[in-house]
Structures are given as structure tokens and as C-alpha cells.
Design a protein around this motif. Structure first.
Motif, PDB file in Angstrom:
ATOM      1  N   TRP A  60       0.834  -1.203   0.000  1.00 50.58           N
ATOM      2  CA  TRP A  60       0.000   0.000   0.000  1.00 50.58           C
ATOM      3  C   TRP A  60       0.870   1.255   0.000  1.00 50.58           C
ATOM      4  O   TRP A  60       0.623   2.188  -0.774  1.00 50.58           O
ATOM      5  CB  TRP A  60      -0.955   0.014   1.191  1.00 50.58           C
ATOM      6  CG  TRP A  60      -1.768   1.277   1.224  1.00 50.58           C
ATOM      7  CD1 TRP A  60      -2.759   1.637   0.343  1.00 50.58           C
ATOM      8  CD2 TRP A  60      -1.624   2.367   2.130  1.00 50.58           C
ATOM      9  NE1 TRP A  60      -3.242   2.885   0.667  1.00 50.58           N
ATOM     10  CE2 TRP A  60      -2.563   3.356   1.759  1.00 50.58           C
ATOM     11  CE3 TRP A  60      -0.803   2.602   3.222  1.00 50.58           C
ATOM     12  CZ2 TRP A  60      -2.701   4.558   2.447  1.00 50.58           C
ATOM     13  CZ3 TRP A  60      -0.940   3.797   3.916  1.00 50.58           C
ATOM     14  CH2 TRP A  60      -1.873   4.758   3.516  1.00 50.58           C
ATOM     15  N   LEU A  64      -9.916   4.327   1.882  1.00 47.35           N
ATOM     16  CA  LEU A  64     -10.741   3.536   0.941  1.00 47.35           C
ATOM     17  C   LEU A  64     -11.567   4.439   0.043  1.00 47.35           C
ATOM     18  O   LEU A  64     -11.867   5.542   0.319  1.00 47.35           O
ATOM     19  CB  LEU A  64     -11.653   2.586   1.700  1.00 47.35           C
ATOM     20  CG  LEU A  64     -10.944   1.467   2.438  1.00 47.35           C
ATOM     21  CD1 LEU A  64     -11.945   0.627   3.227  1.00 47.35           C
ATOM     22  CD2 LEU A  64     -10.166   0.574   1.480  1.00 47.35           C
ATOM     23  N   ARG A 123      -7.531  -1.679  -0.344  1.00 43.96           N
ATOM     24  CA  ARG A 123      -8.540  -2.723  -0.077  1.00 43.96           C
ATOM     25  C   ARG A 123      -7.869  -4.023   0.355  1.00 43.96           C
ATOM     26  O   ARG A 123      -8.304  -4.680   1.305  1.00 43.96           O
ATOM     27  CB  ARG A 123      -9.424  -2.954  -1.310  1.00 43.96           C
ATOM     28  CG  ARG A 123     -10.475  -1.875  -1.505  1.00 43.96           C
ATOM     29  CD  ARG A 123     -11.480  -2.257  -2.583  1.00 43.96           C
ATOM     30  NE  ARG A 123     -10.901  -2.283  -3.920  1.00 43.96           N
ATOM     31  CZ  ARG A 123     -10.705  -1.225  -4.695  1.00 43.96           C
ATOM     32  NH1 ARG A 123     -11.050  -0.032  -4.263  1.00 43.96           N
ATOM     33  NH2 ARG A 123     -10.176  -1.350  -5.883  1.00 43.96           N
ATOM     34  N   LYS A 124      -6.801  -4.390  -0.332  1.00 40.40           N
ATOM     35  CA  LYS A 124      -6.093  -5.631   0.004  1.00 40.40           C
ATOM     36  C   LYS A 124      -5.465  -5.536   1.395  1.00 40.40           C
ATOM     37  O   LYS A 124      -5.511  -6.491   2.167  1.00 40.40           O
ATOM     38  CB  LYS A 124      -5.024  -5.937  -1.041  1.00 40.40           C
ATOM     39  CG  LYS A 124      -5.595  -6.435  -2.341  1.00 40.40           C
ATOM     40  CD  LYS A 124      -4.500  -6.747  -3.345  1.00 40.40           C
ATOM     41  CE  LYS A 124      -5.092  -7.288  -4.637  1.00 40.40           C
ATOM     42  NZ  LYS A 124      -4.045  -7.559  -5.632  1.00 40.40           N
ATOM     43  N   GLU A 126      -2.195   4.521  -9.734  1.00 36.89           N
ATOM     44  CA  GLU A 126      -3.512   3.987 -10.081  1.00 36.89           C
ATOM     45  C   GLU A 126      -3.879   2.782  -9.217  1.00 36.89           C
ATOM     46  O   GLU A 126      -5.047   2.484  -9.043  1.00 36.89           O
ATOM     47  CB  GLU A 126      -3.551   3.579 -11.560  1.00 36.89           C
ATOM     48  CG  GLU A 126      -3.534   4.735 -12.516  1.00 36.89           C
ATOM     49  CD  GLU A 126      -3.584   4.271 -13.966  1.00 36.89           C
ATOM     50  OE1 GLU A 126      -3.980   3.114 -14.238  1.00 36.89           O
ATOM     51  OE2 GLU A 126      -3.209   5.086 -14.823  1.00 36.89           O
ATOM     52  N   GLY A 127      -2.899   2.104  -8.679  1.00 31.42           N
ATOM     53  CA  GLY A 127      -3.142   0.913  -7.878  1.00 31.42           C
ATOM     54  C   GLY A 127      -3.378   1.173  -6.398  1.00 31.42           C
ATOM     55  O   GLY A 127      -3.566   0.226  -5.626  1.00 31.42           O
ATOM     56  N   GLU A 128      -3.406   2.441  -6.005  1.00 36.07           N
ATOM     57  CA  GLU A 128      -3.527   2.764  -4.581  1.00 36.07           C
ATOM     58  C   GLU A 128      -4.806   2.221  -3.953  1.00 36.07           C
ATOM     59  O   GLU A 128      -4.763   1.619  -2.873  1.00 36.07           O
ATOM     60  CB  GLU A 128      -3.458   4.275  -4.371  1.00 36.07           C
ATOM     61  CG  GLU A 128      -3.551   4.681  -2.924  1.00 36.07           C
ATOM     62  CD  GLU A 128      -3.426   6.178  -2.710  1.00 36.07           C
ATOM     63  OE1 GLU A 128      -3.683   6.599  -1.564  1.00 36.07           O
ATOM     64  OE2 GLU A 128      -3.076   6.920  -3.646  1.00 36.07           O
ATOM     65  N   ALA A 129      -5.934   2.422  -4.594  1.00 39.21           N
ATOM     66  CA  ALA A 129      -7.215   1.992  -4.009  1.00 39.21           C
ATOM     67  C   ALA A 129      -7.259   0.474  -3.845  1.00 39.21           C
ATOM     68  O   ALA A 129      -7.700  -0.032  -2.806  1.00 39.21           O
ATOM     69  CB  ALA A 129      -8.390   2.471  -4.862  1.00 39.21           C
ATOM     70  N   GLU A 130      -6.787  -0.252  -4.846  1.00 38.80           N
ATOM     71  CA  GLU A 130      -6.786  -1.712  -4.769  1.00 38.80           C
ATOM     72  C   GLU A 130      -5.831  -2.186  -3.671  1.00 38.80           C
ATOM     73  O   GLU A 130      -6.146  -3.102  -2.911  1.00 38.80           O
ATOM     74  CB  GLU A 130      -6.396  -2.330  -6.109  1.00 38.80           C
ATOM     75  CG  GLU A 130      -6.368  -3.846  -6.112  1.00 38.80           C
ATOM     76  CD  GLU A 130      -7.718  -4.499  -5.806  1.00 38.80           C
ATOM     77  OE1 GLU A 130      -7.698  -5.660  -5.373  1.00 38.80           O
ATOM     78  OE2 GLU A 130      -8.774  -3.866  -5.984  1.00 38.80           O
ATOM     79  N   ALA A 131      -4.666  -1.559  -3.576  1.00 46.16           N
ATOM     80  CA  ALA A 131      -3.706  -1.918  -2.526  1.00 46.16           C
ATOM     81  C   ALA A 131      -4.297  -1.619  -1.145  1.00 46.16           C
ATOM     82  O   ALA A 131      -4.086  -2.392  -0.204  1.00 46.16           O
ATOM     83  CB  ALA A 131      -2.391  -1.179  -2.719  1.00 46.16           C
TER      84      ALA A 131
END
Length: 118
Positions: free
Chosen positions: A33, A118, A47-48, A40-45
Motif C-alpha cells: 500500500w 478507501l 482494499r487488500k 492507479e493501484g492505490e485503491a486496490e492496494a
């Protein structure tokens, strides 16, 4: 997403990663994270990471059970396991829901502010 809240969570993630009691999976999720912030991958990271931390945080009842088990005695040593169990009983009586080790304390703070990332 609150910028000050996000900064707070960043600091708590760094605390969690630095904690000697933090498991490898939580460290990896936290690092992923942090590395993804501003991409662009911040939100997915995020959530994970939140999913991992929700799975990893140790409840006070879980700590009591572990400290009182053979596995707990192997990890802590027999005498230290008794101390950990007694401490867990004390914090439970005081209203704690989770283990108060450095990693779990940081995770509890992160989860309380998860809406900020989030």
C-alpha cells in the motif's frame, strides 16, 4: 478521502511494519500500500491491506487462548506465556477487544480510520 487521515494511516502502517510482532503478510500488505500511494493501484492496494489486517488482528480472546496453549508456551516460553495470558485477561477486564502488542495496536488504529484510505 481525507488527506490528514491518510497521513495518519501512513504513519500507523509504518509503525505496524516496524513492530517486531507484525506478521509477514501484514508487513507485505502494508509495504504494498505504501508503494502504491499516488498510483492507479492505490485503491486496490488499500482494499487488500485492509482485508489482510482485518484477518490478522488478534482478538484479546484469541490471545488468551493462544497464550494458554502448548503452541503459546513454545512461542513465548512457559513462564512468559503465563504472563501474556494474565496480561490479556487484565486488558480484557479493562474493555480491550484486541491484543495490545505494537503490531495489533497499530492495526486497530488503521482499521478505525480505514475510511480515510478507501
Amino acid at each position: 478521502m481525507s488527506e490528514s487521515g491518510k497521513t495518519y494511516v501512513e504513519e500507523k502502517v509504518k509503525e505496524m511494519i516496524a513492530a517486531p510482532t507484525c506478521c509477514a503478510e501484514a508487513k507485505e500488505a502494508g509495504r504494498s500500500w505504501l508503494d502504491a500511494i499516488g498510483t492507479e493501484g492505490e485503491a486496490e492496494a488499500a482494499r487488500k491491506m485492509i482485508a489482510e489486517l482485518e484477518a490478522d488482528i488478534v482478538t484479546v480472546d484469541g490471545l488468551i487462548a493462544f497464550a494458554g496453549s502448548e503452541a503459546g508456551a513454545k512461542v513465548f516460553g512457559a513462564e512468559k506465556a503465563k504472563e501474556v495470558a494474565a496480561h490479556a485477561e487484565e486488558i480484557k477486564a479493562a474493555g480491550a477487544k484486541y491484543c495490545d502488542c505494537p503490531a495489533c495496536s497499530a492495526v486497530e488504529a488503521i482499521l478505525a480510520r480505514k475510511e480515510d484510505i478507501l
